[in-house]
Design a protein around this motif. Sequence first.
Motif, mmCIF file in Angstrom:
data_model
loop_
_atom_site.group_PDB
_atom_site.id
_atom_site.type_symbol
_atom_site.label_atom_id
_atom_site.label_comp_id
_atom_site.label_asym_id
_atom_site.label_seq_id
_atom_site.Cartn_x
_atom_site.Cartn_y
_atom_site.Cartn_z
ATOM 1 N N ILE A 1 0.864 -1.172 0.000
ATOM 2 C CA ILE A 1 0.000 0.000 0.000
ATOM 3 C C ILE A 1 0.906 1.228 0.000
ATOM 4 C CG2 ILE A 1 -0.154 0.244 2.524
ATOM 5 C CD1 ILE A 1 -3.165 0.867 2.160
ATOM 6 N N ILE A 2 0.426 2.326 -0.546
ATOM 7 C CA ILE A 2 1.195 3.575 -0.566
ATOM 8 C C ILE A 2 0.989 4.315 0.752
ATOM 9 C CG2 ILE A 2 1.493 5.818 -1.707
ATOM 10 C CD1 ILE A 2 0.284 4.428 -4.243
ATOM 11 N N ILE A 3 2.067 4.761 1.348
ATOM 12 C CA ILE A 3 2.003 5.620 2.534
ATOM 13 C C ILE A 3 2.321 7.036 2.076
ATOM 14 C CG2 ILE A 3 2.895 6.079 4.845
ATOM 15 C CD1 ILE A 3 1.440 3.383 4.572
ATOM 16 N N MET A 4 1.351 7.925 2.189
ATOM 17 C CA MET A 4 1.485 9.300 1.703
ATOM 18 C C MET A 4 1.516 10.283 2.874
ATOM 19 S SD MET A 4 -0.863 11.398 -1.082
ATOM 20 C CE MET A 4 -2.406 11.165 -0.165
ATOM 21 N N PRO A 5 2.670 10.889 3.165
ATOM 22 C CA PRO A 5 2.740 11.886 4.230
ATOM 23 C C PRO A 5 1.890 13.113 3.900
ATOM 24 C CG PRO A 5 4.942 11.158 3.581
ATOM 25 C CD PRO A 5 3.990 10.649 2.549
ATOM 26 N N GLY A 6 1.262 13.669 4.923
ATOM 27 C CA GLY A 6 0.478 14.890 4.761
ATOM 28 C C GLY A 6 0.359 15.619 6.075
ATOM 29 N N SER A 7 0.076 16.894 6.022
ATOM 30 C CA SER A 7 -0.082 17.825 7.139
ATOM 31 C C SER A 7 1.194 18.631 7.350
ATOM 32 C CB SER A 7 -0.469 17.138 8.451
ATOM 33 O OG SER A 7 -0.702 18.111 9.476
ATOM 34 N N GLY A 8 1.116 19.889 6.998
ATOM 35 C CA GLY A 8 2.232 20.796 7.208
ATOM 36 C C GLY A 8 3.356 20.661 6.193
ATOM 37 N N ILE A 9 3.100 19.993 5.074
ATOM 38 C CA ILE A 9 4.148 19.813 4.065
ATOM 39 C C ILE A 9 4.216 21.043 3.163
ATOM 40 C CG2 ILE A 9 4.872 18.474 2.051
ATOM 41 C CD1 ILE A 9 3.870 15.995 3.413
ATOM 42 N N THR A 10 5.426 21.599 3.044
ATOM 43 C CA THR A 10 5.660 22.807 2.251
ATOM 44 C C THR A 10 6.934 22.636 1.433
ATOM 45 O OG1 THR A 10 7.055 23.912 3.894
ATOM 46 C CG2 THR A 10 4.664 24.183 4.140
ATOM 47 N N SER A 11 7.240 23.643 0.642
ATOM 48 C CA SER A 11 8.479 23.613 -0.142
ATOM 49 C C SER A 11 9.706 23.641 0.765
ATOM 50 C CB SER A 11 8.512 24.794 -1.117
ATOM 51 O OG SER A 11 8.415 26.028 -0.420
ATOM 52 N N ALA A 12 9.539 24.083 2.005
ATOM 53 C CA ALA A 12 10.672 24.159 2.936
ATOM 54 C C ALA A 12 11.043 22.810 3.538
ATOM 55 C CB ALA A 12 10.357 25.150 4.058
ATOM 56 N N ASN A 13 10.121 21.841 3.514
ATOM 57 C CA ASN A 13 10.435 20.557 4.168
ATOM 58 C C ASN A 13 10.174 19.320 3.311
ATOM 59 O OD1 ASN A 13 7.600 20.093 4.318
ATOM 60 N ND2 ASN A 13 7.486 21.077 6.324
ATOM 61 N N ILE A 14 9.633 19.472 2.108
ATOM 62 C CA ILE A 14 9.230 18.307 1.319
ATOM 63 C C ILE A 14 10.415 17.431 0.921
ATOM 64 C CG2 ILE A 14 9.242 19.467 -0.943
ATOM 65 C CD1 ILE A 14 6.642 17.852 -1.551
ATOM 66 N N ILE A 15 11.562 18.030 0.629
ATOM 67 C CA ILE A 15 12.712 17.236 0.216
ATOM 68 C C ILE A 15 13.294 16.455 1.395
ATOM 69 C CG2 ILE A 15 15.051 17.317 -0.733
ATOM 70 C CD1 ILE A 15 12.715 17.764 -2.727
ATOM 71 N N SER A 16 13.416 17.086 2.553
ATOM 72 C CA SER A 16 13.938 16.367 3.715
ATOM 73 C C SER A 16 12.989 15.246 4.119
ATOM 74 C CB SER A 16 14.151 17.332 4.892
ATOM 75 O OG SER A 16 12.929 17.922 5.305
ATOM 76 N N LEU A 17 11.679 15.469 3.988
ATOM 77 C CA LEU A 17 10.712 14.416 4.288
ATOM 78 C C LEU A 17 10.860 13.246 3.324
ATOM 79 C CD1 LEU A 17 7.423 16.295 5.204
ATOM 80 C CD2 LEU A 17 8.400 14.383 6.468
ATOM 81 N N ALA A 18 11.054 13.568 2.058
ATOM 82 C CA ALA A 18 11.229 12.520 1.056
ATOM 83 C C ALA A 18 12.484 11.712 1.335
ATOM 84 C CB ALA A 18 11.291 13.144 -0.339
ATOM 85 N N GLU A 19 13.550 12.394 1.677
ATOM 86 C CA GLU A 19 14.821 11.710 1.939
ATOM 87 C C GLU A 19 14.763 10.878 3.219
ATOM 88 O OE1 GLU A 19 17.826 14.932 -0.232
ATOM 89 O OE2 GLU A 19 17.470 15.046 1.939
ATOM 90 N N ASN A 20 14.099 11.404 4.234
ATOM 91 C CA ASN A 20 14.069 10.722 5.530
ATOM 92 C C ASN A 20 13.069 9.570 5.589
ATOM 93 O OD1 ASN A 20 16.003 12.475 6.524
ATOM 94 N ND2 ASN A 20 14.508 13.866 7.448
ATOM 95 N N THR A 21 11.999 9.645 4.786
ATOM 96 C CA THR A 21 10.952 8.623 4.857
ATOM 97 C C THR A 21 10.946 7.667 3.673
ATOM 98 O OG1 THR A 21 9.315 9.990 3.699
ATOM 99 C CG2 THR A 21 9.453 10.230 6.106
ATOM 100 N N GLN A 22 11.535 8.099 2.547
ATOM 101 C CA GLN A 22 11.481 7.342 1.288
ATOM 102 C C GLN A 22 10.069 7.288 0.713
ATOM 103 O OE1 GLN A 22 14.506 6.120 -0.229
ATOM 104 N NE2 GLN A 22 15.142 7.567 1.367
ATOM 105 N N ALA A 23 9.227 8.228 1.093
ATOM 106 C CA ALA A 23 7.877 8.325 0.511
ATOM 107 C C ALA A 23 7.971 8.767 -0.943
ATOM 108 C CB ALA A 23 7.034 9.315 1.317
ATOM 109 N N VAL A 24 6.987 8.365 -1.730
ATOM 110 C CA VAL A 24 6.966 8.743 -3.152
ATOM 111 C C VAL A 24 5.725 9.563 -3.518
ATOM 112 C CG1 VAL A 24 8.385 6.790 -3.876
ATOM 113 C CG2 VAL A 24 5.888 6.550 -3.831
#
Length: 258
Positions: A188-211
Amino acid sequence: MAKKKLFHQNMCLNSLFMKLEIIAFNIESCLSAQEAGADRIELCDNPSEGGTTPSYGFIKAARNALKIELYTMIRPRGGDFLYSESEYEVMKADIEMCKKSGCDGIVLGMLTSEGKVDKERCKNLVSYAYPLEVTFHRAFDRTSNAMEALEDIIDTGCERILTSGLQPKAVEGQQLIKELIVHADERIIIMPGSGITSANIISLAENTQAVEFHSSAGMYKDSEMKYVNKAMNERMKYAVVSKEEVYKMRKLLQTNFN
């Protein structure tokens, strides 16, 4: 079985292309998000309640205006996610409306009073919604056991879970999000949400491996009314999508991952 095979094919595609979903509460926001490069719209009403089912007219107008994927919130009211039988019937009727309106998917979530996934009724709604895809929304963040809830939601047939990692904001719950992605093992896809902005989206992607990522990219727009009754002592404004913010997030994902 064919649907499950297609899901795994989509997962492979998703790993090559980071998806950006934007929540929209009006047609203006739908168009802004699409023009800025969003991949999917989550259509909602009532931002102050965290999103409820939009009207039939809004759904039809959005479908006519959009070329990208359109998922519609199925939530009969604000507050908790413990629904009566009559509210469950309302959800079924709203799902039928979405199917007739040409939506690509729906977004829902139901819990028991003990904080577990209302597995049987969710499974019934997923089946009822077919061939629409289904996202289980942040009702997940109100469950008592994240891994147990993950397995229950997989069993219902949902294609993804929207979550902030059982915390108010995704950046605060990113460790759990990462663990959920590992545990899900592409079921299943796990999609992060809540408070995601251009300031943190890359670090979230790198830290979680979310797509896939979910964002409001929101701001408030003041009314353009020339006449204002000052005796009402109110500021007329409404939530809209920031086209610039969506563009920034899309550009960052393309530059860093695609």
